[in-house]
Design a protein around this motif. Structure first.
Motif, PDB file in Angstrom:
ATOM      1  N   MET A  46       0.606  -1.480   0.220  1.00  0.00           N
ATOM      2  CA  MET A  46      -0.183   0.277  -0.435  1.00  0.00           C
ATOM      3  C   MET A  46       0.627   1.536  -0.757  1.00  0.00           C
ATOM      4  O   MET A  46       0.732   2.399  -0.773  1.00  0.00           O
ATOM      5  N   THR A  47       2.059   1.786   0.459  1.00  0.00           N
ATOM      6  CA  THR A  47       2.622   2.352   0.861  1.00  0.00           C
ATOM      7  C   THR A  47       3.459   2.906  -0.693  1.00  0.00           C
ATOM      8  O   THR A  47       3.169   3.949  -1.104  1.00  0.00           O
ATOM      9  N   ILE A  48       3.489   2.244  -1.530  1.00  0.00           N
ATOM     10  CA  ILE A  48       4.665   2.156  -3.301  1.00  0.00           C
ATOM     11  C   ILE A  48       3.059   3.113  -3.680  1.00  0.00           C
ATOM     12  O   ILE A  48       3.446   3.551  -4.121  1.00  0.00           O
ATOM     13  N   GLU A  49       1.335   2.459  -3.821  1.00  0.00           N
ATOM     14  CA  GLU A  49       0.908   3.471  -4.158  1.00  0.00           C
ATOM     15  C   GLU A  49       0.514   4.327  -3.489  1.00  0.00           C
ATOM     16  O   GLU A  49       0.132   4.892  -4.569  1.00  0.00           O
TER      17      GLU A  49
ATOM     18  N   PHE B 197       2.747   6.224  -2.764  1.00  0.00           N
ATOM     19  CA  PHE B 197       3.677   7.011  -2.757  1.00  0.00           C
ATOM     20  C   PHE B 197       3.481   7.649  -4.385  1.00  0.00           C
ATOM     21  O   PHE B 197       3.750   8.744  -4.515  1.00  0.00           O
ATOM     22  N   ASP B 198       3.073   6.732  -5.023  1.00  0.00           N
ATOM     23  CA  ASP B 198       2.677   6.826  -6.950  1.00  0.00           C
ATOM     24  C   ASP B 198       1.776   8.113  -6.658  1.00  0.00           C
ATOM     25  O   ASP B 198       1.707   8.568  -7.508  1.00  0.00           O
ATOM     26  N   ARG B 199       0.493   7.813  -6.188  1.00  0.00           N
ATOM     27  CA  ARG B 199      -0.280   8.476  -6.174  1.00  0.00           C
ATOM     28  C   ARG B 199       0.251  10.200  -5.795  1.00  0.00           C
ATOM     29  O   ARG B 199      -0.180  11.104  -6.138  1.00  0.00           O
ATOM     30  N   MET B 200       1.034  10.436  -4.455  1.00  0.00           N
ATOM     31  CA  MET B 200       1.633  11.694  -4.065  1.00  0.00           C
ATOM     32  C   MET B 200       2.439  12.635  -5.424  1.00  0.00           C
ATOM     33  O   MET B 200       2.263  13.397  -5.920  1.00  0.00           O
ATOM     34  N   LEU B 201       3.071  10.688  -6.465  1.00  0.00           N
ATOM     35  CA  LEU B 201       3.685  11.818  -7.678  1.00  0.00           C
ATOM     36  C   LEU B 201       3.299  12.345  -8.470  1.00  0.00           C
ATOM     37  O   LEU B 201       3.958  13.067  -9.508  1.00  0.00           O
ATOM     38  N   GLU B 202       1.943  11.814  -8.721  1.00  0.00           N
ATOM     39  CA  GLU B 202       1.287  11.912 -10.425  1.00  0.00           C
ATOM     40  C   GLU B 202       0.411  13.123  -9.490  1.00  0.00           C
ATOM     41  O   GLU B 202       0.458  13.746 -10.074  1.00  0.00           O
ATOM     42  N   LEU B 203       0.041  13.589  -7.843  1.00  0.00           N
ATOM     43  CA  LEU B 203      -0.662  14.791  -7.721  1.00  0.00           C
ATOM     44  C   LEU B 203       0.792  15.435  -7.966  1.00  0.00           C
ATOM     45  O   LEU B 203       0.054  16.891  -8.399  1.00  0.00           O
ATOM     46  N   SER B 204       1.594  15.386  -7.880  1.00  0.00           N
ATOM     47  CA  SER B 204       2.994  16.172  -7.923  1.00  0.00           C
ATOM     48  C   SER B 204       3.070  16.967  -9.160  1.00  0.00           C
ATOM     49  O   SER B 204       3.072  18.387  -9.280  1.00  0.00           O
ATOM     50  N   ALA B 205       2.926  15.970  -9.810  1.00  0.00           N
ATOM     51  CA  ALA B 205       3.011  16.498 -11.576  1.00  0.00           C
ATOM     52  C   ALA B 205       2.090  16.865 -11.963  1.00  0.00           C
ATOM     53  O   ALA B 205       2.051  18.183 -12.817  1.00  0.00           O
ATOM     54  N   LEU B 206       0.363  17.296 -11.757  1.00  0.00           N
ATOM     55  CA  LEU B 206      -0.535  17.799 -12.094  1.00  0.00           C
ATOM     56  C   LEU B 206      -0.552  18.507 -11.602  1.00  0.00           C
ATOM     57  O   LEU B 206      -0.642  19.763 -12.301  1.00  0.00           O
ATOM     58  N   LEU B 207       0.022  19.333 -11.060  1.00  0.00           N
ATOM     59  CA  LEU B 207       0.616  20.664  -9.334  1.00  0.00           C
ATOM     60  C   LEU B 207       0.788  21.485 -10.569  1.00  0.00           C
ATOM     61  O   LEU B 207       1.277  22.246 -10.759  1.00  0.00           O
TER      62      LEU B 207
END
Length: 139
Positions: free
Chosen positions: A1-4, A6-16
């Motif tokens: 669950m942690t890596i998933e 983390f991946d969502r946080m990276l996606e959010l960061s890129a979108l922002l």
């Protein structure tokens, strides 16, 4: 669950990042130039060496940023009232308007992003973010 997560946080960061860059580019600004405008709007006119210290960049770097902002009409260099050897970087009317637009864009993006998220969840999310940031800052 942690890596998933983390991946969502990276996606959010890129979108922002993409949305912020899009908004700034529409106003003829880069992120670095926008940061200088926001700081001047918050604190008033500053010497270039103060700006370099605040942003932890070289004098040469801040000179380039200020030159670009001056060339596009966002700031001027004015004589320092107490030190005739120094100049102050000062927002123009265009710079004041741009700083307001930047702030409005930030607020609108935050409102869009958190639309539909209950206050309690926002508070909990901020707590998690504070912990994550703390973990990385002490690394």
């Amino acid at each position: 669950m942690t890596i998933e997560t983390f991946d969502r946080m990276l996606e959010l960061s890129a979108l922002l990042e993409a949305e912020i860059e899009r908004q700034l580019a529409a106003g003829g600004l880069t992120r670095s130039r926008a940061q200088v405008l926001r700081r001047l709007a918050e604190e008033g006119p500053m010497q270039q060496r103060e700006l370099a210290r605040v942003f932890d960049v070289s004098a040469r770097n801040i000179t380039g940023l200020v030159d670009g902002l001056a060339a596009t009409g966002f700031v001027t260099r004015e004589p320092h009232p107490d030190d005739r050897r120094a100049t102050l970087v000062t927002l123009t009317a265009q710079g004041v308007t741009a700083a307001r637009t930047i702030e409005e864009g930030r607020r609108e993006l935050a409102e869009t992003m958190f639309a539909g998220v209950p206050e309690g969840e926002r508070h909990a999310y901020r707590g998690v973010l504070d912990t994550l940031l703390g973990n990385l800052r002490t690394r």
